[in-house]
Design an enzyme around this catalytic site. Structure first.
Site, mmCIF file in Angstrom:
data_model
loop_
_atom_site.group_PDB
_atom_site.id
_atom_site.type_symbol
_atom_site.label_atom_id
_atom_site.label_comp_id
_atom_site.label_asym_id
_atom_site.label_seq_id
_atom_site.Cartn_x
_atom_site.Cartn_y
_atom_site.Cartn_z
ATOM 1 N N CYS A 49 0.832 -1.213 0.000
ATOM 2 C CA CYS A 49 0.000 0.000 0.000
ATOM 3 C C CYS A 49 0.864 1.259 0.000
ATOM 4 C CB CYS A 49 -0.909 -0.029 1.236
ATOM 5 S SG CYS A 49 -1.821 1.502 1.537
ATOM 6 N N CYS A 52 -0.069 3.951 2.524
ATOM 7 C CA CYS A 52 0.329 3.545 3.874
ATOM 8 C C CYS A 52 1.753 4.005 4.177
ATOM 9 C CB CYS A 52 0.243 2.029 4.029
ATOM 10 S SG CYS A 52 -1.423 1.346 3.876
#
Length: 303
Positions: A49, A52
């Site tokens: 991700c 993230c």
């Protein structure tokens, strides 16, 4: 997963006692129990991700700056998907705050440092700023059913900060409450580019979707009669929850969905829990009914 702290792609630097990894097995100790002593933020992330990795260093910087007022734990949903799934985490990064053993607030997406600070201040200190004050006033008016006043105040907040997604999302929710879905959609179309996944905007989208979904349900009397006649009629109970929510009876709507979850968690592909999560998005993570409903959901899932 090992016990080393992960900060994006880099190494841990300082404040290690405040930030650690958590697993499904250690969740009750590191989150539920620890949050009885101080707020605990759970950062749901995955190695693939990109947002993230953008959020992690900023979030950890702000947490470290609180000098121990809050604690941060990080859960890799690839290795430990169960908790995220049960709490209705549908996209990452997502951060959920726990206090006294219960989820109380949260956000999704790689927010900038200022917004993360505001989020943490909701847990440990007051908000500041003209637009924020107006938004707080508008939210209070909306909660009190003073829709016209709420609309005017959200609009004033947008004049202070035209890119403020909280003000725009709030205005959309007011328009939905007033039954003006056409204007609500028009307002939502003014979302600044790149802010489509902002929590306030997703809440506004959810409010519109729920209003459209419940538009043909009508009065609750017939649905209540069906549920009373057959408590196992989950579809009637589900429709009743939608109708009650459309009337602003959020607690009653929550209770109907929780009843389905307790009776048959797998009904309609976990439809009751998914609908409750959509309610959370529409009501907003700071809403008192969201906080209360999350507690009920947590109790139903983890007790």
């Amino acid at each position: 997963m090992n016990d080393q702290m992960i900060i994006g792609d880099g190494a841990a630097t300082g404040g290690a006692e405040a930030i650690k990894d958590v697993t499904s097995a250690s969740f009750r100790v590191d989150v539920i129990a620890e949050s009885a002593r101080q707020p605990v933020l759970v950062d749901f992330w995955a190695p693939w991700c990109g947002p993230c990795k953008q959020l992690a260093p900023v979030l950890e910087k702000v947490v470290q700056s609180t000098q121990g007022k809050v604690r941060l734990v990080k859960m890799n949903i690839d290795e430990h998907p169960q908790i995220a799934g049960q709490l209705g985490i549908k996209s990452i990064p997502a951060v959920i705050a726990f206090q006294r053993g219960q989820p109380v607030d949260g956000f999704m997406g790689a927010l900038p440092e200022g917004q993360i600070k505001n989020f943490i201040e909701r847990l440990v200190g007051p908000l500041t700023g003209a637009a924020d004050d107006l938004i707080a006033e508008a939210e209070a008016a909306l909660a009190a059913g003073e829709h016209e006043a709420a609309a005017e105040t959200f609009a004033a907040a947008l004049q202070e900060d035209e890119a403020n997604t909280k003000a725009l999302g709030g205005l959309v929710r007011v328009l939905v409450a007033l039954g003006d879905l056409e204007q609500a959609r028009a307002a939502l179309a003014q979302t600044p580019k790149g802010s489509e996944n902002d929590p306030a905007i997703t809440a506004a989208k959810a409010a519109i979707e729920i209003a459209e979904q419940s538009g043909n349900l009508g009065e609750t009397a017939e649905l209540e009669a069906k549920v009373q006649a057959n408590p196992a009629d989950n579809q009637a109970r589900f429709d009743l929850a939608l109708a009650l929510n459309a009337q602003g009876k959020r607690e009653a709507a929550t209770d109907q969905l929780i009843a389905i979850i307790k009776r048959d968690r797998n009904w309609n592909d976990d439809g009751a829990r998914k609908q409750l999560v959509q309610f959370f998005e529409a009501w907003g993570h700071m809403d008192e009914e969201t906080i209360s409903a999350r507690r009920k959901l947590s109790a139903a899932l983890f007790s």
